[in-house]
Motif scaffolding. Structure first.
Motif, PDB file in Angstrom:
ATOM      1  N   ALA A   1       6.086   0.775   2.259  1.00  0.00           N
ATOM      2  CA  ALA A   1       6.089   0.200   3.596  1.00  0.00           C
ATOM      3  C   ALA A   1       4.706   0.472   4.169  1.00  0.00           C
ATOM      4  N   ARG A   2       4.090  -0.559   4.726  1.00  0.00           N
ATOM      5  CA  ARG A   2       2.741  -0.421   5.273  1.00  0.00           C
ATOM      6  C   ARG A   2       2.741  -0.765   6.751  1.00  0.00           C
ATOM      7  N   LEU A   3       1.985   0.026   7.485  1.00  0.00           N
ATOM      8  CA  LEU A   3       1.664  -0.271   8.874  1.00  0.00           C
ATOM      9  C   LEU A   3       0.165  -0.502   8.867  1.00  0.00           C
ATOM     10  N   GLY A   4      -0.235  -1.765   8.856  1.00  0.00           N
ATOM     11  CA  GLY A   4      -1.640  -2.091   8.601  1.00  0.00           C
ATOM     12  C   GLY A   4      -1.963  -1.698   7.174  1.00  0.00           C
ATOM     13  N   GLU A   5      -2.976  -0.863   6.994  1.00  0.00           N
ATOM     14  CA  GLU A   5      -3.358  -0.386   5.665  1.00  0.00           C
ATOM     15  C   GLU A   5      -2.691   0.925   5.282  1.00  0.00           C
ATOM     16  N   GLU A   6      -2.032   1.572   6.239  1.00  0.00           N
ATOM     17  CA  GLU A   6      -1.436   2.886   5.999  1.00  0.00           C
ATOM     18  C   GLU A   6      -0.073   2.768   5.318  1.00  0.00           C
ATOM     19  N   VAL A   7       0.137   3.547   4.264  1.00  0.00           N
ATOM     20  CA  VAL A   7       1.449   3.632   3.625  1.00  0.00           C
ATOM     21  C   VAL A   7       2.288   4.609   4.442  1.00  0.00           C
ATOM     22  N   VAL A   8       3.377   4.088   5.037  1.00  0.00           N
ATOM     23  CA  VAL A   8       4.227   4.911   5.907  1.00  0.00           C
ATOM     24  C   VAL A   8       5.624   5.125   5.327  1.00  0.00           C
ATOM     25  N   GLY A   9       5.872   4.579   4.141  1.00  0.00           N
ATOM     26  CA  GLY A   9       7.167   4.770   3.488  1.00  0.00           C
ATOM     27  C   GLY A   9       7.102   4.305   2.056  1.00  0.00           C
ATOM     28  N   SER A  10       8.072   4.765   1.270  1.00  0.00           N
ATOM     29  CA  SER A  10       8.129   4.363  -0.135  1.00  0.00           C
ATOM     30  C   SER A  10       9.514   4.657  -0.692  1.00  0.00           C
ATOM     31  N   VAL A  11       9.856   3.981  -1.765  1.00  0.00           N
ATOM     32  CA  VAL A  11      11.101   4.220  -2.493  1.00  0.00           C
ATOM     33  C   VAL A  11      10.893   3.752  -3.927  1.00  0.00           C
ATOM     34  N   ARG A  12      11.627   4.382  -4.857  1.00  0.00           N
ATOM     35  CA  ARG A  12      11.491   4.057  -6.282  1.00  0.00           C
ATOM     36  C   ARG A  12      12.852   3.789  -6.903  1.00  0.00           C
TER      37      ARG A  12
END
Length: 167
Positions: free
Chosen positions: A60-71
């Motif tokens: 999950a990105r907010l602009g260029e920042e990765v603010v979440g993830s799942v695998r």
């Protein structure tokens, strides 16, 4: 004007960002269980890069920042194992974890023919347990890892109507 969060497939360039976010997000779990040697805090960048190549990893990105993830991965019997759902602490409690979980479910069902979803969390991780129950997961087992930690396994079937192609 605010930016919206987008969810997409992680790339090799995201590996370090995901690892740093993972380290930040799992501090609370480590404190909760009194164990700072848990795998998400000791995982290497090389191991994470291998996961990027083997399974499905979303960010999950907010602009260029990765603010979440799942695998997630799917085994030969169609069980999708979902892991390491993380959301930056400042972004929590806004529905992003649910969005990421639904996105990985959709991807694993559509692209990897998942028949059921499985995940696990610690027995004291009440926020995680509430989220998973709200999204249709039911507890199917508990495994005591040590005197401080039991892992709760939760599953749900793939809802075929949700993922069927529209006519």
């Amino acid at each position: 004007m605010g930016m919206s969060v987008t969810i997409s497939t992680a790339t090799e360039d995201d590996a370090e960002k995901i690892l740093k976010l993972q380290y930040l997000c799992y501090q609370r779990e480590a404190e909760l269980y009194g164990d700072y040697g848990i795998e998400p805090l000791t995982q290497t960048l090389a191991a994470l890069r291998a996961e990027l190549g083997e399974g499905c990893v979303l960010v999950a990105r907010l602009g260029e920042e990765v603010v979440g993830s799942v695998r997630g991965t799917v085994d030969s019997d169609g069980t999708a194992r979902i892991a390491k759902l993380i959301v930056h602490p400042r972004m929590q409690r806004h529905g992003l974890g649910g969005r990421l979980l639904r996105a990985i479910e959709e991807r694993l069902a559509a692209e990897r023919e998942a028949k059921r979803f499985q995940l696990f969390t610690g027995h004291r991780s009440e926020g995680n347990l509430r989220l998973y129950r709200r999204l249709g997961y039911a507890q199917t087992g508990t495994e005591q890892i040590n005197r401080r930690l039991s892992l709760v396994t939760m599953e749900k079937p793939v809802e075929t109507s949700t993922f069927a192609a529209s006519a």
